[in-house]
Design a protein around this motif. Structure first.
Motif, PDB file in Angstrom:
ATOM      1  N   GLY A 151     -36.034 -32.493  67.747  1.00 26.64           N
ATOM      2  CA  GLY A 151     -35.117 -33.283  66.945  1.00 26.64           C
ATOM      3  C   GLY A 151     -35.791 -34.044  65.818  1.00 26.64           C
ATOM      4  N   VAL A 152     -37.025 -33.696  65.513  1.00 26.53           N
ATOM      5  CA  VAL A 152     -37.785 -34.438  64.511  1.00 26.53           C
ATOM      6  C   VAL A 152     -37.315 -34.075  63.104  1.00 26.53           C
ATOM      7  N   LEU A 178     -38.596 -33.978  56.989  1.00 25.43           N
ATOM      8  CA  LEU A 178     -38.505 -34.569  55.652  1.00 25.43           C
ATOM      9  C   LEU A 178     -38.763 -36.073  55.735  1.00 25.43           C
ATOM     10  N   ALA A 179     -38.196 -36.729  56.743  1.00 28.13           N
ATOM     11  CA  ALA A 179     -38.422 -38.164  56.928  1.00 28.13           C
ATOM     12  C   ALA A 179     -39.898 -38.441  57.176  1.00 28.13           C
ATOM     13  N   ILE A 180     -40.553 -37.586  57.929  1.00 28.06           N
ATOM     14  CA  ILE A 180     -41.975 -37.766  58.225  1.00 28.06           C
ATOM     15  C   ILE A 180     -42.808 -37.648  56.951  1.00 28.06           C
ATOM     16  N   LEU A 218     -45.434 -38.672  62.334  1.00 26.92           N
ATOM     17  CA  LEU A 218     -44.901 -37.721  63.313  1.00 26.92           C
ATOM     18  C   LEU A 218     -44.759 -38.383  64.684  1.00 26.92           C
ATOM     19  N   PHE A 219     -45.793 -39.079  65.113  1.00 26.97           N
ATOM     20  CA  PHE A 219     -45.733 -39.709  66.429  1.00 26.97           C
ATOM     21  C   PHE A 219     -44.796 -40.909  66.453  1.00 26.97           C
ATOM     22  N   LEU A 220     -44.707 -41.630  65.357  1.00 26.49           N
ATOM     23  CA  LEU A 220     -43.742 -42.725  65.287  1.00 26.49           C
ATOM     24  C   LEU A 220     -42.320 -42.183  65.375  1.00 26.49           C
ATOM     25  N   LEU A 272     -39.545 -43.124  68.141  1.00 27.41           N
ATOM     26  CA  LEU A 272     -38.200 -43.579  67.770  1.00 27.41           C
ATOM     27  C   LEU A 272     -37.128 -42.681  68.380  1.00 27.41           C
ATOM     28  N   GLY A 273     -37.408 -41.407  68.487  1.00 27.75           N
ATOM     29  CA  GLY A 273     -36.457 -40.483  69.089  1.00 27.75           C
ATOM     30  C   GLY A 273     -36.132 -40.826  70.529  1.00 27.75           C
TER      31      GLY A 273
END
Length: 141
Positions: free
Chosen positions: A5-6, A9-11, A68-70, A74-75
């Motif tokens: 679900g990552v 683009l936001a990353i 990516l890990f943040l 958050l997910g």
């Protein structure tokens, strides 16, 4: 950690935004940072080519990994909980619990000046807050 679900683009936008923040941060505090790090400006003039680009490439890749890990953390907040506010709260918690503590310990053993620790720690707080806001605002997936 589930990566399906990552929002990639936001990353990328979080990494680019926080990298740009670092440029402004260290640009404004370059004199103070150099003094705190015991680096003479003339030493920087001697470094040329790929050797000078390497730290910037490493920093950007590290910020991509951080984003990516943040996003993964958050997910885990759950449906409807990924917001800019919650992103910044999570980012500040990660900074306080992991980044600031690690940086402080490393600088203490290296004998770094307190000013260097403050400048660098505040930079990483800014990086994480920006990343948390961008990822929270855009959502994780």
């Amino acid at each position: 950690m589930s990566w399906e679900g990552v929002n990639y683009l936001a990353i990328v936008l979080a990494a680019v935004s926080s990298f740009m923040f670092g440029g402004v941060w260290y640009g404004l505090l370059s004199t103070q940072w150099l003094a705190a790090a015991n680096i003479r400006p003339e030493d920087l003039q001697k470094a040329k080519g790929a050797a000078t680009a390497a730290p910037y490439v490493i920093a950007f890749v590290a910020q991509l990994v951080m984003a990516l890990f943040l996003a993964g953390l958050l997910g885990h907040l759950g449906s409807g909980q990924v917001t800019a506010s919650n992103g910044m709260i999570t980012a500040a918690s990660v900074w306080a619990g992991f980044v600031a503590t690690s940086l402080t310990v490393n600088h203490a053993f290296q004998g770094a000046k307190k000013e260097l620790t403050l400048i660098d720690a505040a930079h990483w707080l800014g990086v994480l807050l920006i990343q948390g806001a961008v990822i929270g605002w855009m959502g994780v997936g």
